[in-house]
Design an enzyme around this catalytic site. Structure first.
Site, PDB file in Angstrom:
ATOM      1  CB  SER A   1      40.056  41.250  40.618  1.00  0.00           C
ATOM      2  OG  SER A   1      39.762  41.313  39.238  1.00  0.00           O
TER       3      SER A   1
ATOM      4  CG  LEU B   1      43.890  39.105  42.574  1.00  0.00           C
ATOM      5  CD1 LEU B   1      43.234  39.036  43.945  1.00  0.00           C
ATOM      6  CD2 LEU B   1      43.035  38.377  41.546  1.00  0.00           C
ATOM      7  CG  ASP B   2      41.763  43.460  37.541  1.00  0.00           C
ATOM      8  OD1 ASP B   2      40.872  43.820  38.342  1.00  0.00           O
ATOM      9  OD2 ASP B   2      41.544  42.636  36.628  1.00  0.00           O
ATOM     10  CB  VAL B   3      42.431  48.357  40.625  1.00  0.00           C
ATOM     11  CG1 VAL B   3      41.641  48.755  39.387  1.00  0.00           C
ATOM     12  CG2 VAL B   3      42.096  49.261  41.801  1.00  0.00           C
TER      13      VAL B   3
END
Length: 288
Positions: A153, A149-151
């Protein structure tokens, strides 16, 4: 060993029975002036040792990962915004003239204070201590993220040492579903956006993202969950895929993104920043 936080009593018994634990003879422990670093002998279950025994008096020679149960090898975390899924990159800070980490890795959240016990968990389910004792901490780097998960999200993040599980979830031929709730900047009525037409993949019609020659896998579900809120289910996970789908196909922006399910694992009541172990039923479902 339990008092020294090397292992739980059950784990200590397993280690000793497997012949992995060695200790100094009680008469030559490290507080003795004549103690020798080479005077270790194999431990026996039930052997009484002095209360003065320290970490220097005990050694474990076997790879400890071999005694971990399958459910102890995988952790479910509710990742908050601002944490990266894996090791953060260093950035140059002109104020200090040094390279520093901008964000913290999610694995830092795996602390006893953040452990979540499910009401449905059995009495034999592993506790926070199982992961947090030194035996696990020395191998913490071997826990890899399965499906990042990106930062910006939040939501369900899986960290595991189980390579078979990782392959089952992220292999290019995997059919494991990942479900997301996505808030978009749609100020109009949901009915004004025809999702079925925009994401039509029928009759052999392919959808593509910019600068990516690969057609998107069949999207199992995309629907409005609430005003301005999409529910999207995917069977793949390309870099920033949902944000790119929203922007490039819908001409909208993603305001917030949360992953709420991977296969049979659901976020449910796991609060942001807390973690738990995978349940056996959840793990088994990936291999049916």
């Amino acid at each position: 060993m339990s008092q020294l936080k090397l292992a739980s009593r059950r784990e200590a018994d397993q280690l000793i029975k497997s012949g992995s634990v060695f200790h100094r003879p009680p008469s030559s422990s490290s507080d003795s002036p004549s103690a020798s670093s080479n005077s270790f002998i194999k431990a026996e279950v039930g052997l009484m040792v002095p209360a003065s025994f320290s970490l220097d008096d005990i050694t474990i020679e076997q790879s400890t990962s071999s005694i971990l149960s399958p459910t102890e090898q995988t952790v479910i975390l509710h990742k908050p915004i601002g944490f990266v899924s894996s090791q953060p990159e260093k950035v140059f800070d002109p104020k200090t003239d040094k390279h520093t980490y901008r964000y913290s890795p999610s694995i830092q959240l795996l602390e006893a204070a953040n452990f979540h016990t499910r009401s449905s968990s059995s009495s034999s389910s592993p506790s926070a201590f199982s992961f947090l004792n030194p035996r696990h901490q020395q191998n913490a780097k071997s826990f890899a993220t399965i499906g990042r998960l990106d930062v910006d999200s939040t939501g369900l993040l899986i960290l595991s040492r189980d390579g078979t599980l990782a392959k089952a979830i992220i292999d290019e031929n995997s059919r494991v579903e990942k479900e997301y709730l996505v808030k978009v900047n749609n100020t109009g009525d949901n009915s004004e956006i025809d999702l079925k037409s925009l994401f039509d993949q029928s009759d052999g019609y392919d959808l593509f993202l910019k600068n990516d020659p690969r057609p998107l896998k069949k999207i199992p579900l995309i629907e409005w969950a609430a005003q301005g809120m999409l529910r999207i289910v995917l069977e793949e996970g390309r870099k920033r895929q949902i944000r790119r789908m929203v922007e490039e196909i819908m001409n909208l922006k993603t305001v917030a993104l949360k992953r709420v399910r991977v296969g049979e694992i659901r976020l449910d009541d796991l609060k942001s920043g807390t973690w738990r172990y995978i349940e056996k039923s959840e793990l088994d479902a990936f291999f049916k």
